[in-house]
Design a protein around this motif. Sequence first.
Motif, PDB file in Angstrom:
ATOM      1  N   ASP A  38       3.039   1.192   3.467  1.00 57.84           N
ATOM      2  CA  ASP A  38       2.901   0.106   4.452  1.00 57.84           C
ATOM      3  C   ASP A  38       2.970   0.618   5.885  1.00 57.84           C
ATOM      4  O   ASP A  38       3.631   0.037   6.754  1.00 57.84           O
ATOM      5  CB  ASP A  38       3.958  -0.977   4.225  1.00 57.84           C
ATOM      6  N   SER A  40       0.849  -1.196   0.000  1.00 57.56           N
ATOM      7  CA  SER A  40       0.000   0.000   0.000  1.00 57.56           C
ATOM      8  C   SER A  40       0.879   1.238   0.000  1.00 57.56           C
ATOM      9  O   SER A  40       1.905   1.283   0.689  1.00 57.56           O
ATOM     10  CB  SER A  40      -0.930   0.018   1.221  1.00 57.56           C
ATOM     11  N   THR A  83      -1.271   6.405   7.937  1.00 55.55           N
ATOM     12  CA  THR A  83      -2.017   6.042   6.737  1.00 55.55           C
ATOM     13  C   THR A  83      -2.138   7.174   5.729  1.00 55.55           C
ATOM     14  O   THR A  83      -2.475   6.918   4.572  1.00 55.55           O
ATOM     15  CB  THR A  83      -3.431   5.555   7.113  1.00 55.55           C
TER      16      THR A  83
END
Length: 603
Positions: free
Chosen positions: A428, A406, A451
């Motif tokens: 990540d 991610s 995030t």
Amino acid sequence: MRRPTLLGALGVVVLLSAGCGIPAASDVRVDGKGEAATKAGRVDGPGSEPPTRTASGSLNEVFVRNFLSAAAGEPDRAYERVKAFIAPEDKPSLQDKKGSEVALNVVRLREAVYTLNSDSTTTVKITVQQIGVLRANGILAPPVATETQYEFGLRSAAFDSGVNDERAGLYVLDPPNVLLLSDEALKRYYQDESIYFWSSDRTRLVPDQRYRPLAVPDERRVNEVVKWLVGGPSDWLRPGVVGLPDGTELINNATGANGRWEVNLDMSGDDQNGIDQLITQLAWSLGDRPGELELKVRNNSQPVQDLDERRTFKPLYPNAVSPQRFGVYEGAIHPLDFGSELSGAVPLAPEANRTIVSADLALAKEQRVLAAMVVTGSSKSRYRLAVGTGTEPISVISRSSTEYSSISRPVWLRTVDSRPGRGLVVADGQLYRFDEAARMYPVPLNLPEVTAVAAALDGQRVALIAGGRLYVAAVNPDGGGVSIGPPRQLVTSLTGLTAVDWGREDRLVVAGSAGQPAIYEISVDGALETPLRTDVGAKVNHLTAYPTNRNVRVPSGAYMFEANGVAYRSSPFERIEHDRVRDIPPTPAGVRVSNPSAPFFLY
């Protein structure tokens, strides 16, 4: 023994069951949560001073709202105003503090429960969210108190006067031992303002939010701003900026008449460039105030400066331009066309414009383009960072050496000079800085899983989402790298935050949950909240905004977002459909079209 009270008119009445253990003679009323309850507590019409004790008559709900506003205003009189609400027999329980020691605990009122007692007094239990501590220097510092509830009593003041008259008002019994100020009172009785400090490399000005009581006369505004600058920046911003030289003091008060202001500072150093920067700092910190400024350093006058001219020739954001909208369509970046808005060409060569998931394109000095993109890796579930810079069209792209499961949308740290571009990205759960060669370096942070990251237009401040919570931090250029100062957590009504960007220099646009997916505008200290959309319908996984500023007018849609695979823009609110995507071939009849995704602004 408490004196009896007269019963006033009630708002919403909720009777709790006998199983609550409340005597049968008691009456419990819940003043509801949310906007309706907030509006009900306001008195009509604007004003710089909070209502007096008797303004609410015997209305409990309005009286409590006014009690939570009483401390607003000039700090030296905060205790005096609050004590006017407290019953004479309980006044000694609140110990006075003076001047710089005055601190107001700013709270967000969640709920108020009113219980009528057998002695005709009323017990009030308020549920709150601690937002921060408003200090005498206008800074809203992080909260210190941890209480989520406060309890106190109410009684009528009519007994004291011997006249059975509801206009005598109410008194507070057993008051909290701290000064409380509601967030609604902060909005109503203070002006939030930005003052400015030079970045640590002295290349740009960085805003710092303050609150000025509206009760402060306008002629003292200059004096207040100068004192704030002398006092230095907020703690969280300090790692990325520089204050005035140590020992700087204001000689007498700033004075002025007929649009001419005189500021006299006892300040070390004879660096003329530093003095000139201070004049620019003052001009912007005074907002849009017109007039002339005469700065004296140890009684030595500098040439008189016209404030408007100084702001014109020394802009806050010299590279700021009108934004252009782009999005990703079938793996490539395309312009988004919204009629009269400026819409440019993609600054990437076709061979570089492919397998793209999300991107950030920025304009650097002399129209050099900085491109940072998330591209697919060895499989659809693996991703790399791709970076290219130079004059358009950019054809040479560097890719990160590592693939990740991610990666967030990358962001550039904008500069005002020709230094190589640097950016930030989350991969990540770890924050990384990256350079023009797509080399990624971990940025140490004492936070749970990160995030999302967003960078302010000044390039010296970032917002972060970590563990579903919101943080801000200062950026300090560290040689060829970047260091991030200790993050400050912001208290918000939203939970489970998913996306963030800067909507203004002192406001963030944040996506999370307010019982359902929502987007709020939140001040950089967390105190001021404005719901932007409460009917999103699905979790927002991508959010981008254009940070409006004094150099460029706000576009018609200041933010865009994506939820459940569908992209939207604001103002006017609309879904970004296939027909908004430019430079794509016509779709044959009967063929299903794709949706554009990951919209962003180029500026």
